[in-house]
Design a protein around this motif. Sequence first.
Motif, PDB file in Angstrom:
ATOM      1  N   SER A  51       0.868  -1.178   0.000  1.00 21.22           N
ATOM      2  CA  SER A  51       0.000   0.000   0.000  1.00 21.22           C
ATOM      3  C   SER A  51       0.904   1.227   0.000  1.00 21.22           C
ATOM      4  O   SER A  51       2.084   1.147   0.377  1.00 21.22           O
ATOM      5  N   VAL A  52       0.363   2.342  -0.427  1.00 21.13           N
ATOM      6  CA  VAL A  52       1.169   3.559  -0.494  1.00 21.13           C
ATOM      7  C   VAL A  52       1.385   4.100   0.924  1.00 21.13           C
ATOM      8  O   VAL A  52       0.420   4.330   1.649  1.00 21.13           O
ATOM      9  N   PRO A  53       2.643   4.273   1.314  1.00 15.28           N
ATOM     10  CA  PRO A  53       2.869   4.806   2.665  1.00 15.28           C
ATOM     11  C   PRO A  53       2.490   6.287   2.735  1.00 15.28           C
ATOM     12  O   PRO A  53       2.631   7.016   1.751  1.00 15.28           O
ATOM     13  N   THR A  54       2.031   6.666   3.890  1.00 16.08           N
ATOM     14  CA  THR A  54       1.694   8.082   4.100  1.00 16.08           C
ATOM     15  C   THR A  54       2.576   8.718   5.167  1.00 16.08           C
ATOM     16  O   THR A  54       2.604   9.943   5.306  1.00 16.08           O
ATOM     17  N   THR A  55       3.267   7.877   5.915  1.00 16.34           N
ATOM     18  CA  THR A  55       4.222   8.389   6.897  1.00 16.34           C
ATOM     19  C   THR A  55       5.465   7.508   6.870  1.00 16.34           C
ATOM     20  O   THR A  55       5.431   6.366   6.393  1.00 16.34           O
ATOM     21  N   GLY A  56       6.552   8.041   7.409  1.00 18.03           N
ATOM     22  CA  GLY A  56       7.739   7.208   7.566  1.00 18.03           C
ATOM     23  C   GLY A  56       8.969   7.786   6.908  1.00 18.03           C
ATOM     24  O   GLY A  56       8.944   8.845   6.277  1.00 18.03           O
ATOM     25  N   ALA A  57      10.063   7.092   7.077  1.00 17.07           N
ATOM     26  CA  ALA A  57      11.367   7.501   6.552  1.00 17.07           C
ATOM     27  C   ALA A  57      12.112   6.250   6.101  1.00 17.07           C
ATOM     28  O   ALA A  57      11.660   5.112   6.345  1.00 17.07           O
ATOM     29  N   ALA A  58      13.235   6.452   5.448  1.00 18.73           N
ATOM     30  CA  ALA A  58      14.025   5.306   4.972  1.00 18.73           C
ATOM     31  C   ALA A  58      15.499   5.632   5.043  1.00 18.73           C
ATOM     32  O   ALA A  58      15.910   6.794   4.949  1.00 18.73           O
ATOM     33  N   SER A  59      16.275   4.576   5.215  1.00 19.24           N
ATOM     34  CA  SER A  59      17.734   4.717   5.264  1.00 19.24           C
ATOM     35  C   SER A  59      18.359   3.491   4.621  1.00 19.24           C
ATOM     36  O   SER A  59      17.891   2.361   4.822  1.00 19.24           O
ATOM     37  N   VAL A  60      19.385   3.708   3.860  1.00 19.06           N
ATOM     38  CA  VAL A  60      20.116   2.614   3.220  1.00 19.06           C
ATOM     39  C   VAL A  60      21.605   2.788   3.549  1.00 19.06           C
ATOM     40  O   VAL A  60      22.158   3.886   3.387  1.00 19.06           O
ATOM     41  N   PHE A  61      22.223   1.731   3.993  1.00 18.85           N
ATOM     42  CA  PHE A  61      23.655   1.780   4.356  1.00 18.85           C
ATOM     43  C   PHE A  61      23.940   2.907   5.343  1.00 18.85           C
ATOM     44  O   PHE A  61      25.028   3.483   5.352  1.00 18.85           O
ATOM     45  N   GLY A  62      22.958   3.260   6.155  1.00 21.42           N
ATOM     46  CA  GLY A  62      23.156   4.316   7.139  1.00 21.42           C
ATOM     47  C   GLY A  62      22.918   5.709   6.629  1.00 21.42           C
ATOM     48  O   GLY A  62      23.017   6.673   7.396  1.00 21.42           O
ATOM     49  N   ALA A  63      22.616   5.842   5.344  1.00 23.22           N
ATOM     50  CA  ALA A  63      22.380   7.156   4.745  1.00 23.22           C
ATOM     51  C   ALA A  63      20.884   7.399   4.626  1.00 23.22           C
ATOM     52  O   ALA A  63      20.156   6.562   4.092  1.00 23.22           O
ATOM     53  N   THR A  64      20.452   8.518   5.112  1.00 25.39           N
ATOM     54  CA  THR A  64      19.036   8.853   5.044  1.00 25.39           C
ATOM     55  C   THR A  64      18.645   9.161   3.607  1.00 25.39           C
ATOM     56  O   THR A  64      19.382   9.828   2.878  1.00 25.39           O
ATOM     57  N   VAL A  65      17.487   8.647   3.234  1.00 24.40           N
ATOM     58  CA  VAL A  65      16.984   8.832   1.875  1.00 24.40           C
ATOM     59  C   VAL A  65      15.752   9.725   1.930  1.00 24.40           C
ATOM     60  O   VAL A  65      14.891   9.560   2.806  1.00 24.40           O
ATOM     61  N   SER A  66      15.655  10.634   1.012  1.00 26.08           N
ATOM     62  CA  SER A  66      14.461  11.479   0.946  1.00 26.08           C
ATOM     63  C   SER A  66      13.238  10.619   0.607  1.00 26.08           C
ATOM     64  O   SER A  66      13.312   9.706  -0.231  1.00 26.08           O
ATOM     65  N   VAL A  67      12.135  10.911   1.274  1.00 26.87           N
ATOM     66  CA  VAL A  67      10.889  10.198   0.955  1.00 26.87           C
ATOM     67  C   VAL A  67       9.894  11.152   0.313  1.00 26.87           C
ATOM     68  O   VAL A  67       8.712  10.820   0.179  1.00 26.87           O
ATOM     69  N   THR A  68      10.375  12.290  -0.115  1.00 28.02           N
ATOM     70  CA  THR A  68       9.518  13.225  -0.843  1.00 28.02           C
ATOM     71  C   THR A  68       9.029  12.551  -2.127  1.00 28.02           C
ATOM     72  O   THR A  68       9.831  12.039  -2.912  1.00 28.02           O
ATOM     73  N   GLY A  69       7.745  12.549  -2.296  1.00 27.50           N
ATOM     74  CA  GLY A  69       7.158  11.906  -3.476  1.00 27.50           C
ATOM     75  C   GLY A  69       6.852  10.450  -3.273  1.00 27.50           C
ATOM     76  O   GLY A  69       6.130   9.837  -4.076  1.00 27.50           O
ATOM     77  N   VAL A  70       7.427   9.898  -2.241  1.00 26.50           N
ATOM     78  CA  VAL A  70       7.123   8.495  -1.926  1.00 26.50           C
ATOM     79  C   VAL A  70       5.845   8.438  -1.095  1.00 26.50           C
ATOM     80  O   VAL A  70       4.919   7.664  -1.399  1.00 26.50           O
ATOM     81  N   LEU A  71       5.818   9.246  -0.074  1.00 27.69           N
ATOM     82  CA  LEU A  71       4.637   9.294   0.785  1.00 27.69           C
ATOM     83  C   LEU A  71       3.459   9.838  -0.026  1.00 27.69           C
ATOM     84  O   LEU A  71       3.584  10.821  -0.757  1.00 27.69           O
ATOM     85  N   SER A  72       2.374   9.138   0.114  1.00 26.07           N
ATOM     86  CA  SER A  72       1.129   9.551  -0.560  1.00 26.07           C
ATOM     87  C   SER A  72       1.282   9.604  -2.074  1.00 26.07           C
ATOM     88  O   SER A  72       0.684  10.461  -2.753  1.00 26.07           O
ATOM     89  N   ALA A  73       2.124   8.730  -2.596  1.00 27.34           N
ATOM     90  CA  ALA A  73       2.267   8.654  -4.047  1.00 27.34           C
ATOM     91  C   ALA A  73       0.952   8.165  -4.653  1.00 27.34           C
ATOM     92  O   ALA A  73       0.060   7.666  -3.969  1.00 27.34           O
ATOM     93  N   ALA A  74       0.867   8.277  -5.980  1.00 21.15           N
ATOM     94  CA  ALA A  74      -0.387   7.921  -6.658  1.00 21.15           C
ATOM     95  C   ALA A  74      -0.702   6.445  -6.487  1.00 21.15           C
ATOM     96  O   ALA A  74      -1.869   6.062  -6.364  1.00 21.15           O
ATOM     97  N   ASN A  75       0.327   5.620  -6.488  1.00 21.71           N
ATOM     98  CA  ASN A  75       0.106   4.187  -6.330  1.00 21.71           C
ATOM     99  C   ASN A  75       1.418   3.548  -5.876  1.00 21.71           C
ATOM    100  O   ASN A  75       2.448   4.241  -5.743  1.00 21.71           O
TER     101      ASN A  75
END
Lengths: 655, 134
Positions: A51-75
């Motif tokens: 399902s499309v996330p509406t909240t939250g954050a992400a990190s890969v290899f310890g580096a924070t990743v922007s979730v702009t456009g991920v949250l509340s995406a169209a699908n």
Amino acid sequence: MAERYCDHGAYGLGTNRIGRDVPAWGVPQEGDGTSKAAATAASIASISFSSVPTTGAASVFGATVSVTGVLSAANVNAAANVLAANINAAMTACSSFVSPAQAQLRNMVYARGPSNGAPTGTCQIMARVGSDNLNTATNTNARIVHSFNGSPTVSQFVGGSGGCWGWFINPDALGVDSSISAMNYGAFLYLPYAGTTPTLNDTINVRTGGGASKTIDYTNTTYSTIRHGAFSKRMLFDSNRIWTSDVEDGRLHLRLTHGAWGQTLEVSPSVGGQVTLYEAVCKGGFTVEGLATESAGKIRFGSFLGSSDCVFAYRGVRFVDSTPPGFCDFLPFSSESAGGRRAGEYFDCDYSVTYARTQITKDTGGILPAPGYAQQVSARFIGCTFDFNISSLADPGPILGMEFAGSCSLYFTCCSFLGYASGYLLTSASYPTSYESDANIRFRVYVDNCKGLRLPNSYFGLPTSRFVLNLDDRQIVHSAILDQDNPGFRLENARGVCEWVPNDPTPFPTAGAMLSITGAAWSMRLLWLTVVPLSRAWPFSAAPSRTLNPHATAARTVGVRLFLPSAVTAGLSLAVMYQDANGTPRMETVTELQSDSTAWEGAALYPGFVARKLQVVTSHPIKQGTEIQTLLQLVGPPPSGPVLQVYYNPEPDVA
Amino acid sequence: MTTYSVIDKASGAVVYHYDSDAVIEWDGMELATHDHIAVAAPAPTRLDGQRRLTKLQFTDRMGDAAYAAVLQMARVSPEVEVFVDRFRNTAPEADGTSVDLDDPRTVAGVRTIGVALLAQGLVSETWADEVLHG
């Protein structure tokens, strides 16, 4: 004691460049240095949205990743695509527990969403570097973490395996959007993107060929400083010991072209607080060439930029200075900041100039210790060859620029100086007067058994001050007694001079000592200076003489024959050092000059001189076959003014 | 940006490190079960090849005490005033950066100021190198 491997170009040089090119899915663009073959499998992970996330954050290899456009995406596909795009643009640094170099995330991984081949709702991430250390099961920090709602499914990094590093140094930009500048990536100078940081106990094996030799061309047009990362390393330039199918005389040739007028390109292969060692299996296996194509443009290599101490060494490395009108400094050098110390060693290295020139002067590639401040430089050259390619018949100037303002120790052993028929001068003929009041300027220069150097005709006449009365603070020793072209010897410090100058305008008187190879008669001369008030506690010591006791074990008479002005009746001392019959070290001294009947050859040229001797009758038996050392000293002021001469036979008498 | 170490309270094992402005309760690493401890991140020796900085990044590198001293020195030293004035008037490039660490004017300015700050006892001998090279 790990073995590391670097094969420049193993993953491609114009294609498949780390970060800069989109990788073939699952195929590494780089390795972690753990095997000699290229890495073939990249670690891959994924995060799948149901399902499309509406909240939250992400990190890969310890580096924070922007979730702009991920949250509340169209699908979910859009969420996965945007997340992939954000990862591929992430400039945040990976954790040092994943990437010793703390690489930008976008240069460490490549991500794709459904629009690029990933399953529905899934963002897949591959490491650009092949390494088991990027598998989550091996390295818990090598993972995806998130706090998205909707409970997406995460599959952590698996499947990666290591391989050689693929870049010695990058002559062109790498990275996403060329974010890694030229000369800012590679095993030569920098921390690895994955795996572990090399230590001094590890061996970084560098492939010099791949069949033929390799050349890395770097062209620079601005002022640039390129600096080694803060770690120690030992680098071994292999021929065909590791890569057995390669030629045995392969060379990794780093060619630095610098075309900025009046500017400097500084490449620092050593770094403060660390030790960096470069060894070539085949001589010239690592060749560094500098081409400074603009006048007043300068290339500096082999130096260190910064104020911390550093240690470095080269073995079998070749340095080539090509193409005027600019110039190259390849040899020990430090330019910036106060207080740092440099210790360098060059073993079986070559330095050559490929264009004819007429002078050896500052900034044209002499052996130039040039600390700008109160620094200390120590360099040792063993078995090295220097070809300055001097075309002029005129004196090209001294090799040591004497431009330094700090403290240096230089040792040349068994080195060859080529390219100038008359032999090079080691130093200038006179001591720079500006040094006389600078207590920080201290130097020790030792030249032993070198070819192509010649002594200046006369000694420096070193000044002294209360700061530099210590003998070693300003001392030059040039020993070329058996050199057939430019024989000679001089030991000089502020207290005195001990020398043999075979081409002296007034030939030295001799007393029978002959050189073993040439058969030439020779003797030594002391110059009795008055700069330092000499005494028994504070003497000038000549170069010691050694012989073996050829006689049976018994008390012996050991002496040195002298030839000196008749006015001299005191002020000399002879110390005799030996082992007695029990092996106990003994030293006995005598100061009483005795008459001597030796007929010195050439005595007629020295009116007023007489033969004398100093001799010790030992108090203990000297063991047969053991070494006897004699040390002649000046222990008081000369009786008749400055620069009085005393000649002595360098072969002690044992009776 | 702060580096956090994530420690499993049950096992005591460090299970992750991440950089963030604030603690994030990652899925499976909630605060109820894991400690998120701020740690001093090891200083990178280079900014991944980055040789251009924003003005803020540059002044952060200088340090507050040094920057304040530079502003003070600019009142009495024409050379320092020129440096500060040029710094202030430099327009950012498209990527937001204004300072080229390899620009000889930057290098000369930082080193000159470093000597003066060192003489005042405000910075260490390595200050200029740290500003220029990380």
